[in-house]
Write an enzyme that holds these catalytic residues in place. Structure first.
Site, PDB file in Angstrom:
ATOM      1  CE  LYS A 291      45.105  43.143  41.034  1.00 18.36           C
ATOM      2  NZ  LYS A 291      43.669  43.337  41.281  1.00 18.36           N
TER       3      LYS A 291
ATOM      4  CB  THR B  60      42.439  42.246  37.562  1.00 20.03           C
ATOM      5  OG1 THR B  60      42.656  41.523  38.773  1.00 20.03           O
ATOM      6  CG2 THR B  60      42.124  43.681  37.896  1.00 20.03           C
TER       7      THR B  60
END
Length: 336
Positions: A192, A249
């Protein structure tokens, strides 16, 4: 889980997680690399450098002496950057009790060895895999420190150990879930960061919500492909350690990786972006290379990761990213 818990690393996430466990009623010792940081935490009840304005609870103590921090610790939480974990843990190994539980907060894949963080921990310490846990999820440190409601995942091959850790960090604002899929949890957390860099680059270039949604969705697809190749449970990537962490994120200005990518997208050099980060580590800048190598080793196609690596390490300009991704051969969304 009784006894004293040590958190090694007083950055924003290490400090926030230490606060969570202290708020859950645990005795916590937070080790800071710098003496001035630990002394400031002790005297002011605040980590002004990383979490300014956040009051730290009384059960949380701080020291810059690793021997004092680890003496008597039943649980050791490792909150240092992924690429420095091996070096740090090697120096701490002799101070860690042989019956301790080790918990990784780091998200990355080690350069060179291509090991996940739990594998690095096992390699350095010799601890069995069922004594090593990892924490991952949509865990932006500032929001957690401010006690905004959030959830996370604790992964451990030993379910009972994961449950014990779950009890040690459950508060009115922090809700941990447990799984036994350590591989999926770690790959979701590592990948991520790379996808967030690409989303930041897209934002810096002026692209909007469609581009962001495309990168998040296709980023999840390539993460899931890598996970499948390494034996992860596909359902992990639909949960907090996969989609949840990815959305947070890739979307939040609090994300160091997204912010770093945005600087590159606006035309800053790598050196300028690093300088502006002021000591905060964007893990994806290094992990994009190790994740790329891991994918190549297993024959997994990861085009976003490939482009991010080229931008960060081969002089590829972010504005060429769209052409490189959209110019690829068309195919079904799901391979048969």
């Amino acid at each position: 889980m009784g006894g004293h818990i040590t958190v090694l690393g007083a950055g924003s996430w290490g400090t926030a997680f230490a606060k969570v466990m202290a708020d859950a009623g645990r005795e916590v010792v937070l080790w800071a690399r710098r003496r001035d940081v630990s002394e400031s935490i002790t005297s002011t009840r605040e980590n002004a450098e990383y979490l300014p304005g956040v009051r730290l609870p009384a059960p949380l103590r701080s020291t810059s002496d690793p021997r004092r921090a680890l003496d008597g610790a039943h649980t050791v939480v490792l909150a240092v950057p992924s690429q420095s974990l091996r070096h740090n843990l090697t120096s701490w190994r002799s101070l860690i009790a042989d019956d301790a539980t080790l918990v990784s907060l780091a998200k990355g894949v080690e350069l060179g060895t291509l090991k996940r963080m739990s594998e690095v921990i096992a390699d350095v310490t010799g601890f069995a895999e069922d004594r090593i846990a990892v924490v991952s999820g949509p865990n932006l440190a500032k929001e957690i420190a401010e006690e905004q409601p959030t959830a996370t995942v604790i992964a451990c091959r030993d379910h009972d150990r994961a449950v014990a850790l779950q009890r040690a960090c459950t508060t009115g604002y922090f809700r941990p879930y447990t799984i036994t899929d350590v591989v999926g949890c770690e790959l979701g957390g590592a990948c991520k960061n790379v996808i967030a860099l690409s989303c930041g680059m897209a934002d810096g270039l002026g692209f909007g919500a469609n581009t962001l949604a495309t990168l998040i969705t296709r980023g999840l697809a390539e993460t899931s492909r890598l996970g499948a190749a390494l034996g992860a449970d596909p359902l992990t990537f639909a949960g907090l350690a996969g989609l949840g962490d990815l959305v947070a994120t890739c979307s939040s200005p609090l994300s160091r990786n997204r912010t770093f990518g945005a600087r590159l997208g606006r035309g800053e050099t790598m050196a300028q972006a690093r300088s502006a980060a002021a000591g905060q580590v964007a893990e994806g800048v290094k992990s994009c290379s190790s994740i790329r190598e891991l994918a190549l080793r297993h024959g997994v196609e990861m085009p976003i990761t490939e482009v991010v690596h080229r931008v960060c390490h081969d002089g590829f300009h972010p504005r060429e990213m769209a052409g490189a991704l959209l110019g690829r051969q068309t195919k079904p969304e799901r391979e048969r």
